[in-house]
Design a protein around this motif. Sequence first.
Motif, PDB file in Angstrom:
ATOM      1  N   TRP A 259       0.788  -1.035  -0.334  1.00 39.09           N
ATOM      2  CA  TRP A 259       0.231   0.066  -0.098  1.00 39.09           C
ATOM      3  C   TRP A 259       0.918   1.482  -0.154  1.00 39.09           C
ATOM      4  N   TYR A 262       2.871   1.230  -3.563  1.00 39.06           N
ATOM      5  CA  TYR A 262       1.427   1.807  -4.379  1.00 39.06           C
ATOM      6  C   TYR A 262       1.717   2.860  -4.613  1.00 39.06           C
ATOM      7  N   HIS A 263       1.129   4.155  -3.391  1.00 38.93           N
ATOM      8  CA  HIS A 263       0.880   5.365  -2.884  1.00 38.93           C
ATOM      9  C   HIS A 263       2.367   5.973  -3.260  1.00 38.93           C
ATOM     10  N   ARG A 268       9.251   1.960  -3.619  1.00 39.07           N
ATOM     11  CA  ARG A 268       9.660   0.828  -3.964  1.00 39.07           C
ATOM     12  C   ARG A 268      10.924   0.627  -3.938  1.00 39.07           C
ATOM     13  N   GLY A 360       4.586  -1.696  -4.600  1.00 37.11           N
ATOM     14  CA  GLY A 360       3.445  -1.487  -4.653  1.00 37.11           C
ATOM     15  C   GLY A 360       1.966  -2.310  -5.035  1.00 37.11           C
ATOM     16  N   LYS A 361       1.744  -3.612  -4.818  1.00 41.40           N
ATOM     17  CA  LYS A 361       0.738  -4.697  -4.890  1.00 41.40           C
ATOM     18  C   LYS A 361       0.469  -5.361  -3.645  1.00 41.40           C
ATOM     19  N   ALA A 362      -0.596  -5.615  -3.641  1.00 45.54           N
ATOM     20  CA  ALA A 362      -1.374  -6.355  -2.510  1.00 45.54           C
ATOM     21  C   ALA A 362      -0.622  -8.021  -2.019  1.00 45.54           C
ATOM     22  N   ASP A 381     -11.654  -1.136  -3.277  1.00 50.63           N
ATOM     23  CA  ASP A 381     -10.470  -1.476  -4.052  1.00 50.63           C
ATOM     24  C   ASP A 381      -9.259  -1.049  -2.263  1.00 50.63           C
ATOM     25  N   TRP A 382      -8.238  -1.962  -2.476  1.00 45.11           N
ATOM     26  CA  TRP A 382      -7.370  -1.375  -1.185  1.00 45.11           C
ATOM     27  C   TRP A 382      -6.492  -1.022  -1.382  1.00 45.11           C
ATOM     28  N   THR A 383      -5.931   0.109  -2.337  1.00 47.60           N
ATOM     29  CA  THR A 383      -6.362   0.855  -2.601  1.00 47.60           C
ATOM     30  C   THR A 383      -6.252   2.418  -1.121  1.00 47.60           C
ATOM     31  N   THR A 384      -7.247   1.985  -1.700  1.00 48.52           N
ATOM     32  CA  THR A 384      -8.678   2.988  -0.996  1.00 48.52           C
ATOM     33  C   THR A 384      -8.949   3.071   0.493  1.00 48.52           C
TER      34      THR A 384
END
Length: 537
Positions: A259, A262-263, A268, A360-362, A381-384
């Motif tokens: 997470w 990703y943001h 990374r 950046g991946k779940a 959406d896991w990014t939220t």
Amino acid sequence: MPSFQPVSFPRSKRQALLCVLATGTFLTTAAPMLRPTAAHAADCADLVHHAIPNATFTTVETVEAGVWRSPQNQLTHIMTAPGMNLAGHPTQPANPAFCRVALTLRPSSDSQIRTEVWLPLKGWNGKLLGVGNFGWAGSLMYDGMVTGVGEGYAVASTDTGHDSATPEGQGGRFTLGHPEKLIDYAYRADHLMTTTAKSLIHAFYGKNASHAYWIGCSLGGLEGLIEAKRYPDDYDGIVAGAPPNPIVDFNAEQLWAGWMSYHNPALRVARAKFQLLNKAVMNACASPVGKKQGFLDEPDACTFTPKQLLCTGADSSECLTASEVQAAEQIYRGPVNPRTGEVIFPGPAKGSEDGFSADGKAFPVALDLFKYAAFQNPNWDWTTLNWDTDIAEATRKVGPLLHVDDNLEPFFRHGGRLLMYIGWNDGHNPEQLAGYYQSVLKHADPAAKDAMRLIVIPGMGHCYGGAGCDTFSKLGAMDNWVSRHQAPEKLIASRVTDGKVVRTRPLCAWPSVARYDGQGNMDDAASFACVGPARQP
């Protein structure tokens, strides 16, 4: 897991008739009571007459010695690893002859819990072993059952109510729109498996099991804690390896590195940089034994920080950029509640950097808990993810089913023994489990200190593997404790390569650690003693 074979029995006209009955009446309705439950079954086939509430028999057969072959599935390579062998065998011996009873339990209209109970035909030791699951479950733990029956135990396993061989049974998908299946998975399947096994034991042997043990790791470890909490009389001894508790917080930590990276793509980190960090940590903190064998003995005493690798000039393969340092620090720390500033679940321990990922991946297994079980939304959406409100909401939804608090007093009053174990190179930081261990003891009767132990294993990964000695007899340790009142203060573990023991090492009851005497063979457990840790808890 493949479907069950038709009901089969040994060769006799009488047994052939029972086979016909079993494939007819007994596969569509619960078997009626045709004989007293206290009676000893004349043979395996007679068990089709034994009444189990809300259950149907699917297979009742005699399995001859040496012929069992476990179905090959996604868990086979895990469960056949030496470190997962419940009795600590470097290789798995062939099975003895046993009576195999397979049933489907339906405690609700939406339940379909596949369960098997294996009963040794000779040499039963009078005890029951329940074998815990792994991951999201969905298959029976046949390899663990083979080990148990080989040690003389009647053994039970369940798929917890869904089939991982089907698309809808993979991961957490089965919970979507199926609250009863989530209850089965959380606790009902394991409890009913246990009561079913005890009933069949009494019917087959004419007496109750003298003791019952549970052994599991990862999900199986959590299942063990849930059993201790919800059904304190089910088991006399529980071995809970790396229990992800509370699971919402643990799964949140598993999503954290993906997470944050990703943001903020600057966070990374390439795997080579994590390997560089691991090498630096090992050079700074490993003992002579650890440097030779490839792990930290006492990661909680390591004071090395990522900043010590900060590039002084341009980025290179021998240093970390400021962003890479920041990413590593945040992974070690774990996710934080933005409102309270509290760490939700600590990140992994020093020495485990080779397993870090910030791409950046779940993490799929963790994602499923939120997407399916908690939020019932396959499009979530896991990014939220909101680290305050979403964690609280997920806890409200699944916590009552899957979280275990620190009050296990009824289990201890029953006379239960609890052995927890975990590896220092697990993504689950053992310091978190040690905190739970201390909390349970703090809130329990003083006598509980003699009923609970924690083993932290240097160099071991998640439940098994890694550079450490991961192979030891969980079953022997628990039986010695319950039957012979010998608490597991020190256990001998092995490292197995190609079926051969290549070194041994003592595992010490926390907070003690195994320390080398400085003179003996580093590969021999006799060269180590259990002593106080470098950093006091």
